[in-house]
Design an enzyme around this catalytic site. Sequence first.
Site, PDB file in Angstrom:
ATOM      1  N   SER A 184      38.525  -1.728  48.958  1.00 44.21           N
ATOM      2  CA  SER A 184      39.552  -1.215  50.106  1.00 44.21           C
ATOM      3  C   SER A 184      39.572  -0.006  50.157  1.00 44.21           C
ATOM      4  CB  SER A 184      41.368  -1.536  49.996  1.00 44.21           C
ATOM      5  OG  SER A 184      41.323  -1.084  51.131  1.00 44.21           O
ATOM      6  N   TYR A 191      49.115  -1.212  44.868  1.00 45.20           N
ATOM      7  CA  TYR A 191      46.995  -1.919  45.715  1.00 45.20           C
ATOM      8  C   TYR A 191      46.298  -0.699  44.845  1.00 45.20           C
ATOM      9  CZ  TYR A 191      44.676  -4.059  49.086  1.00 45.20           C
ATOM     10  OH  TYR A 191      43.463  -4.778  49.953  1.00 45.20           O
TER      11      TYR A 191
END
Length: 270
Positions: free
Chosen positions: A144, A158
């Site tokens: 990501s 995350y």
Amino acid sequence: MSLPSRARPVMLVTGASAGIGAALAREYAGRGWDLVLTARRAGPLEALAQDLAQRGAAATVLTEDLADPEAPARLVAALAARGLQVDGLCNNAGFSRTTGFLNTDPADHEAMIRVMLTAPVGLARRLAPAMVQRGFGRILNVASLAGRMPATGGDTLYGPIKSFLITASQGLHLELRGTGVHVTALCPGYTLTEFHDVNGTRQEVSGAYPAWMWQTAEHVARVGYEACEANRPQVTPGVMNTLLAGLAKHLPDAVALDMVGGHAKRLKRI
């Protein structure tokens, strides 16, 4: 490097039930690959398998929850039981929790680590040796843009998990260079999928950023495929996302943290 001599190589895609995972399956199917699809939900996988069959690709469905520590071993055993030789691995499965570190069930944090960190490492370790032995393989780890930015509050783990996946991909890329096995970390920014519906942030993120900053899952999948074929260690789809990552890297820590802290406040995460 060309595909192996047999008719169609096989790509295992985790988290293939929707979003980037489904788009990756369609992308590889269109490029001459057969698929093994895995996720927790059987229904969407079966529907995707039927769609891929219409595109001329065979697809095997294996339902599995990668939050279970034994899931990678079970997947590999299921592949062997079906006589499936896997030539590629897309580690795409993932999710986030945006309620804050102290407000999130520790079991959810453990599941995040297993799904997005432990399982990708375990699957790569189990499948890469045979790829190296055959002199052909592809490992595409879906990380990501968050992994290239300072961590944000709210979804505290995350970004760090994705940062690990990026760095681990780079290390494996170097280790397997020259073996015929390509390793790439794909680092998408905001992408139009159900990911934000699942973590409950669709309304916040769609209102916080203009439409031109969003990418389609199909575009992200195509960029990832092409980067892995070119054996690039890392790729971030979108010029703006690349600029943001570069800016964050060169800003002083305090300024960068203030920047992402403002992002978290806009999304009401902290």
